[in-house]
Design a protein around this motif. Structure first.
Motif, PDB file in Angstrom:
ATOM      1  N   GLN A  44      21.158   4.089 -10.277  1.00 30.39           N
ATOM      2  CA  GLN A  44      21.596   5.382 -10.551  1.00 30.39           C
ATOM      3  C   GLN A  44      20.468   6.261 -11.225  1.00 30.39           C
ATOM      4  O   GLN A  44      20.260   7.371 -10.801  1.00 30.39           O
ATOM      5  N   SER A  45      20.121   5.516 -12.413  1.00 29.33           N
ATOM      6  CA  SER A  45      19.116   6.153 -13.148  1.00 29.33           C
ATOM      7  C   SER A  45      17.757   6.390 -12.559  1.00 29.33           C
ATOM      8  O   SER A  45      16.821   7.429 -12.767  1.00 29.33           O
ATOM      9  N   LEU A  46      17.312   5.290 -11.728  1.00 30.90           N
ATOM     10  CA  LEU A  46      15.825   5.213 -11.219  1.00 30.90           C
ATOM     11  C   LEU A  46      15.803   5.484  -9.863  1.00 30.90           C
ATOM     12  O   LEU A  46      14.507   6.249  -9.347  1.00 30.90           O
ATOM     13  N   ALA A  47      16.678   5.740  -9.234  1.00 35.30           N
ATOM     14  CA  ALA A  47      16.565   5.853  -7.555  1.00 35.30           C
ATOM     15  C   ALA A  47      16.637   7.504  -7.351  1.00 35.30           C
ATOM     16  O   ALA A  47      17.275   8.144  -8.036  1.00 35.30           O
ATOM     17  N   ASP A  48      15.751   7.731  -6.305  1.00 38.59           N
ATOM     18  CA  ASP A  48      16.139   9.301  -5.952  1.00 38.59           C
ATOM     19  C   ASP A  48      17.461   9.566  -5.378  1.00 38.59           C
ATOM     20  O   ASP A  48      17.976  10.622  -5.249  1.00 38.59           O
ATOM     21  N   HIS A 104       0.811  -1.278   0.120  1.00 43.21           N
ATOM     22  CA  HIS A 104      -0.016  -0.192  -0.092  1.00 43.21           C
ATOM     23  C   HIS A 104       0.851   1.370   0.109  1.00 43.21           C
ATOM     24  O   HIS A 104       0.292   2.183   0.504  1.00 43.21           O
ATOM     25  N   TRP A 105       2.033   1.189  -0.478  1.00 44.06           N
ATOM     26  CA  TRP A 105       3.104   2.497  -0.370  1.00 44.06           C
ATOM     27  C   TRP A 105       3.241   2.959  -1.958  1.00 44.06           C
ATOM     28  O   TRP A 105       3.138   2.279  -2.891  1.00 44.06           O
ATOM     29  N   GLY A 106       3.249   4.417  -1.852  1.00 45.19           N
ATOM     30  CA  GLY A 106       3.781   5.173  -3.191  1.00 45.19           C
ATOM     31  C   GLY A 106       2.662   5.115  -4.270  1.00 45.19           C
ATOM     32  O   GLY A 106       1.576   4.492  -4.214  1.00 45.19           O
ATOM     33  N   ARG A 107       2.993   5.799  -5.272  1.00 46.53           N
ATOM     34  CA  ARG A 107       2.215   5.906  -6.406  1.00 46.53           C
ATOM     35  C   ARG A 107       2.489   4.835  -7.263  1.00 46.53           C
ATOM     36  O   ARG A 107       3.265   4.005  -7.079  1.00 46.53           O
ATOM     37  N   PRO A 108       1.437   4.529  -8.250  1.00 47.78           N
ATOM     38  CA  PRO A 108       1.364   3.300  -8.996  1.00 47.78           C
ATOM     39  C   PRO A 108       2.937   3.418  -9.943  1.00 47.78           C
ATOM     40  O   PRO A 108       3.368   4.315 -10.189  1.00 47.78           O
ATOM     41  N   GLY A 109       3.684   2.284  -9.622  1.00 46.07           N
ATOM     42  CA  GLY A 109       5.010   2.008 -10.392  1.00 46.07           C
ATOM     43  C   GLY A 109       6.073   2.092  -9.411  1.00 46.07           C
ATOM     44  O   GLY A 109       7.150   1.704  -9.767  1.00 46.07           O
ATOM     45  N   ARG A 110       5.890   2.701  -8.166  1.00 47.89           N
ATOM     46  CA  ARG A 110       7.094   2.933  -7.242  1.00 47.89           C
ATOM     47  C   ARG A 110       7.392   1.539  -6.773  1.00 47.89           C
ATOM     48  O   ARG A 110       8.550   1.560  -6.534  1.00 47.89           O
ATOM     49  N   ALA A 111       6.661   0.958  -6.527  1.00 52.21           N
ATOM     50  CA  ALA A 111       7.064  -0.352  -5.711  1.00 52.21           C
ATOM     51  C   ALA A 111       7.726  -1.194  -6.829  1.00 52.21           C
ATOM     52  O   ALA A 111       8.517  -2.227  -6.634  1.00 52.21           O
ATOM     53  N   LYS A 126      30.772  -3.279   3.171  1.00 50.83           N
ATOM     54  CA  LYS A 126      30.096  -2.084   2.621  1.00 50.83           C
ATOM     55  C   LYS A 126      28.589  -2.158   2.577  1.00 50.83           C
ATOM     56  O   LYS A 126      27.886  -3.611   2.845  1.00 50.83           O
ATOM     57  N   VAL A 127      27.877  -1.408   2.628  1.00 51.45           N
ATOM     58  CA  VAL A 127      26.449  -1.198   2.537  1.00 51.45           C
ATOM     59  C   VAL A 127      26.297  -0.663   1.107  1.00 51.45           C
ATOM     60  O   VAL A 127      26.538   0.705   0.951  1.00 51.45           O
ATOM     61  N   VAL A 128      25.441  -1.136   0.306  1.00 55.77           N
ATOM     62  CA  VAL A 128      25.153  -0.456  -0.918  1.00 55.77           C
ATOM     63  C   VAL A 128      23.362  -0.172  -0.788  1.00 55.77           C
ATOM     64  O   VAL A 128      22.808  -1.087  -0.541  1.00 55.77           O
ATOM     65  N   TRP A 129      23.131   1.149  -1.108  1.00 61.23           N
ATOM     66  CA  TRP A 129      21.773   1.352  -0.713  1.00 61.23           C
ATOM     67  C   TRP A 129      21.078   2.216  -1.866  1.00 61.23           C
ATOM     68  O   TRP A 129      21.816   3.048  -2.685  1.00 61.23           O
ATOM     69  N   PHE A 130      19.883   2.379  -1.976  1.00 61.59           N
ATOM     70  CA  PHE A 130      19.204   3.500  -2.362  1.00 61.59           C
ATOM     71  C   PHE A 130      17.883   3.861  -1.949  1.00 61.59           C
ATOM     72  O   PHE A 130      17.338   3.104  -0.856  1.00 61.59           O
ATOM     73  N   GLU A 131      17.422   4.983  -2.197  1.00 59.51           N
ATOM     74  CA  GLU A 131      16.201   5.595  -1.554  1.00 59.51           C
ATOM     75  C   GLU A 131      15.206   6.055  -2.620  1.00 59.51           C
ATOM     76  O   GLU A 131      15.557   6.453  -4.005  1.00 59.51           O
ATOM     77  N   LEU A 132      13.877   5.783  -2.548  1.00 60.87           N
ATOM     78  CA  LEU A 132      12.862   6.245  -3.356  1.00 60.87           C
ATOM     79  C   LEU A 132      11.921   6.698  -2.539  1.00 60.87           C
ATOM     80  O   LEU A 132      11.302   6.284  -1.508  1.00 60.87           O
ATOM     81  N   ALA A 133      11.426   7.998  -2.963  1.00 60.36           N
ATOM     82  CA  ALA A 133      10.231   8.828  -2.261  1.00 60.36           C
ATOM     83  C   ALA A 133       8.839   8.002  -2.913  1.00 60.36           C
ATOM     84  O   ALA A 133       8.732   7.297  -3.889  1.00 60.36           O
ATOM     85  N   PRO A 134       7.893   8.356  -2.055  1.00 61.57           N
ATOM     86  CA  PRO A 134       6.510   7.399  -2.600  1.00 61.57           C
ATOM     87  C   PRO A 134       6.021   8.325  -3.934  1.00 61.57           C
ATOM     88  O   PRO A 134       5.599   7.361  -4.757  1.00 61.57           O
ATOM     89  N   ALA A 190       7.190  10.057  -7.670  1.00 62.14           N
ATOM     90  CA  ALA A 190       8.220  10.106  -8.616  1.00 62.14           C
ATOM     91  C   ALA A 190       8.949  11.336  -8.394  1.00 62.14           C
ATOM     92  O   ALA A 190       8.498  12.485  -8.340  1.00 62.14           O
ATOM     93  N   GLY A 191      10.172  11.179  -8.222  1.00 65.18           N
ATOM     94  CA  GLY A 191      11.185  12.459  -8.222  1.00 65.18           C
ATOM     95  C   GLY A 191      11.133  13.330  -7.075  1.00 65.18           C
ATOM     96  O   GLY A 191      11.767  14.330  -6.808  1.00 65.18           O
ATOM     97  N   GLY A 192      10.625  12.687  -5.975  1.00 64.73           N
ATOM     98  CA  GLY A 192      10.580  13.223  -4.664  1.00 64.73           C
ATOM     99  C   GLY A 192      11.765  13.110  -3.979  1.00 64.73           C
ATOM    100  O   GLY A 192      12.545  12.211  -4.355  1.00 64.73           O
ATOM    101  N   ALA A 193      11.968  13.899  -3.013  1.00 62.71           N
ATOM    102  CA  ALA A 193      13.187  13.692  -2.234  1.00 62.71           C
ATOM    103  C   ALA A 193      12.822  12.999  -0.975  1.00 62.71           C
ATOM    104  O   ALA A 193      11.601  13.002  -0.441  1.00 62.71           O
TER     105      ALA A 193
END
Length: 156
Positions: free
Chosen positions: A123-127, A48-55, A142-150, A152-155
């Motif tokens: 690199q292209s798709l993560a915020d 139940h998270w984010g706009r369609p396509g974010r998950a 190491k930790v390899v990580w990414f972040e996504l806002a709910p 698109a294009g949000g911080a």
């Protein structure tokens, strides 16, 4: 023929309303069967998270990080996915200090090397995304990580 059963240790925390929820999963080295299982567990976390396509983007990027850790380190790894009101952060921790490299186009052919192409997707798709070194000696890695806002294009 005996069917091999492998141990999947998911731990989901944070079930209160508005509280960050977290998925933790141990990943056995060189066991690529955990990749689709990890996608399913993340899909459930993000139901139940984010706009369609974010998950779906989160699933793709998580698959890339998990696959890289299992294929390129030869060691166990751990996934930690945390989702909260501000967004999603996925971390894949391993015990190899060597930093992953982005695939770089070959100047002569215009093609990319076979390694690092998944990181170009990240690199292209993560915020935001990155690599954080962990400790020294036996505790290195190491930790390899990414972040996504709910959105698109949000911080995050």
């Amino acid at each position: 023929m005996r069917r091999q059963v492998h141990d999947v240790r998911d731990r989901v925390t944070g079930t209160g309303e508005g509280a960050p929820r977290q998925l933790r999963r141990k990943l056995g080295h060189a066991d690529l069967r955990v990749v689709p299982e990890t996608r399913r567990a993340l899909r459930e976390l993000l139901r139940h998270w984010g706009r369609p396509g974010r998950a779906e983007i989160a699933e793709l990027l998580t698959s890339e990080l998990v696959t890289n850790a299992l294929v390129h380190t030869g060691r166990d790894a751990e996934l930690v996915a945390t989702v909260g009101p501000r967004g999603l952060r996925v971390e894949v921790r391993d015990k190899v200090a060597h930093r992953p490299e982005l695939g770089v186009p070959d100047a002569d052919t215009g093609t990319h090397s076979t390694h690092g192409r998944g990181l170009i997707l990240v690199q292209s798709l993560a915020d935001a995304w990155g690599v954080t070194a962990l400790g020294v000696g036996r505790r290195s890695g190491k930790v390899v990580w990414f972040e996504l806002a709910p959105e698109a294009g949000g911080a995050v």
